[in-house]
Design a protein around this motif. Structure first.
Motif, short mmCIF file in Angstrom:
data_model
loop_
_atom_site.label_atom_id
_atom_site.label_comp_id
_atom_site.label_asym_id
_atom_site.label_seq_id
_atom_site.Cartn_x
_atom_site.Cartn_y
_atom_site.Cartn_z
N LYS A 131 0.82 -1.21 0.00
CA LYS A 131 0.00 0.00 0.00
C LYS A 131 0.85 1.26 0.00
N GLY A 132 2.14 1.14 0.36
CA GLY A 132 2.96 2.31 0.63
C GLY A 132 3.69 2.86 -0.57
N TRP A 133 3.00 3.11 -1.67
CA TRP A 133 3.64 3.70 -2.85
C TRP A 133 3.95 5.17 -2.60
N LEU A 134 5.08 5.63 -3.13
CA LEU A 134 5.43 7.04 -3.10
C LEU A 134 5.35 7.59 -4.51
N ILE A 135 4.80 8.77 -4.65
CA ILE A 135 4.57 9.37 -5.97
C ILE A 135 5.19 10.75 -6.00
N TRP A 136 6.04 10.97 -6.97
CA TRP A 136 6.66 12.29 -7.19
C TRP A 136 5.94 12.96 -8.35
N ASN A 137 5.18 13.99 -8.04
CA ASN A 137 4.47 14.78 -9.06
C ASN A 137 5.42 15.85 -9.58
N LYS A 138 5.86 15.70 -10.83
CA LYS A 138 6.85 16.61 -11.41
C LYS A 138 6.21 17.79 -12.15
N ARG A 139 4.92 17.74 -12.38
CA ARG A 139 4.23 18.78 -13.17
C ARG A 139 3.24 19.51 -12.29
N VAL A 140 3.73 20.10 -11.22
CA VAL A 140 2.85 20.60 -10.17
C VAL A 140 1.98 21.76 -10.61
N ASN A 141 2.33 22.44 -11.68
CA ASN A 141 1.53 23.57 -12.15
C ASN A 141 0.72 23.24 -13.39
N GLY A 142 0.54 21.95 -13.65
CA GLY A 142 -0.28 21.52 -14.77
C GLY A 142 0.45 21.40 -16.09
N GLN A 143 1.78 21.65 -16.09
CA GLN A 143 2.52 21.50 -17.33
C GLN A 143 2.54 20.03 -17.73
N SER A 144 2.72 19.81 -19.03
CA SER A 144 2.83 18.44 -19.51
C SER A 144 3.66 18.43 -20.77
N ASN A 145 4.24 17.28 -21.08
CA ASN A 145 4.95 17.11 -22.34
C ASN A 145 4.83 15.65 -22.75
N ASP A 146 5.78 15.14 -23.51
CA ASP A 146 5.68 13.77 -24.02
C ASP A 146 5.98 12.72 -22.97
N MET B 225 10.86 19.71 -14.86
CA MET B 225 10.50 19.51 -16.26
C MET B 225 11.49 20.25 -17.14
N GLY B 226 12.53 19.54 -17.60
CA GLY B 226 13.54 20.18 -18.42
C GLY B 226 14.26 21.26 -17.65
N MET B 227 14.27 22.46 -18.21
CA MET B 227 14.92 23.59 -17.56
C MET B 227 14.06 24.18 -16.44
N LEU B 228 12.79 23.80 -16.38
CA LEU B 228 11.89 24.32 -15.35
C LEU B 228 12.00 23.42 -14.13
N ARG B 229 12.64 23.91 -13.08
CA ARG B 229 12.87 23.11 -11.89
C ARG B 229 12.66 23.94 -10.64
N ALA B 230 12.13 23.29 -9.63
CA ALA B 230 11.97 23.95 -8.34
C ALA B 230 13.29 24.03 -7.58
N SER B 231 14.30 23.27 -8.01
CA SER B 231 15.60 23.28 -7.34
C SER B 231 16.65 22.81 -8.35
N GLU B 232 17.92 23.06 -8.02
CA GLU B 232 19.05 22.55 -8.80
C GLU B 232 18.97 22.91 -10.29
#
Length: 243
Positions: free
Chosen positions: A107-122, A145-152
């Motif tokens: 039951k303990g799946w971890l999910i990393w949402n990378k498109r937090v502002n609704g962006q999407s690509n392929d 998402m590519g060059m769009l990053r919350a860090s690093e």
């Protein structure tokens, strides 16, 4: 008898091995937990004849050399998770959805949402980790998402690189684990998170190029003044059946 690793580096509380984890794992002592992002088939051929992967540069026909990440040519099947399961410790395994048929139901799946502002690509909007933790499913929102990053921003050391913030979040689910093993270390992100949070780290990497990058990144992390007060972001809890 010669050692199963080609090199070993000790940096702070981190011990890093260059070699094949299948050869090195049996020689290690006990660890408290595993946090890792193993190969899960970035070279698998898709129906359109292109290679699946994490960037457009990986969309190559089988046998072609990737000009950016040549080591990833031939990564055409997911790993066998049995050696990790046999360790009988808490596990967080990114890409677990690719090998779910080889893993126990949890039951303990971890999910990393990378498109937090609704962006999407392929590519995928999220990445998923299998765990054997007694936790409900959790979500970590962190734009990547590519060059769009919350860090690093601008850091591209590895084709499947994860944010340090994500791995620090993972460590938050392992408060009693003082030693963390990553047998597929890559560019050392888990080791950097461990350095930042005062955890002992053991990392194994088979490719010398990425081993050297991991050594540099972990050494840089230890060189930074730290009070080990970093706190991972609060997760979003998803109960089973919630809509």
């Amino acid at each position: 008898m010669s050692e199963p690793w080609r090199r070993v580096e000790r940096i702070g509380d981190a011990t890093l091995y260059l070699g094949d984890c299948l050869d090195i794992l049996p020689t290690l002592g006990p660890v408290d937990a595993v946090v890792t992002d193993p190969p899960y088939g970035v070279g698998i051929l898709r129906r359109d004849g292109k290679m699946g992967g994490t960037s457009r540069s990986l969309k190559l026909r089988r046998g072609q050399i990737n000009p950016v990440y040549p080591e990833f040519c031939g990564d055409d099947k997911p790993i066998d998770p049995a050696p990790l399961l046999n360790l009988s410790v808490p596990l967080i395994v990114w890409g677990g959805n690719y090998i779910a048929d080889r893993l126990p139901p949890v039951k303990g799946w971890l999910i990393w949402n990378k498109r937090v502002n609704g962006q999407s690509n392929d590519f995928a909007d999220c990445e998923i980790a299998w765990t054997n933790l007694d936790e409900p499913a959790r979500v970590f929102n962190h734009l990547w998402m590519g060059m769009l990053r919350a860090s690093e921003q601008g850091v591209h050391d590895h084709p499947t690189q994860k944010p340090v913030a994500l791995m620090a979040w993972c460590l938050g689910f392992l408060p009693d684990a003082h030693s963390i093993l990553d047998p597929f270390m890559g560019s050392g992100t888990t080791g950097v998170a461990c350095a930042n949070l005062g955890r002992k780290f053991i990392g194994i990497e088979i490719e010398e190029r990425y081993f050297d990058i991991a050594c540099r990144r972990i050494k840089d992390a230890y060189a930074q003044p730290r009070l080990f007060e970093d706190k991972p972001a609060e997760p979003v809890q998803l109960e089973l059946g919630e809509r």
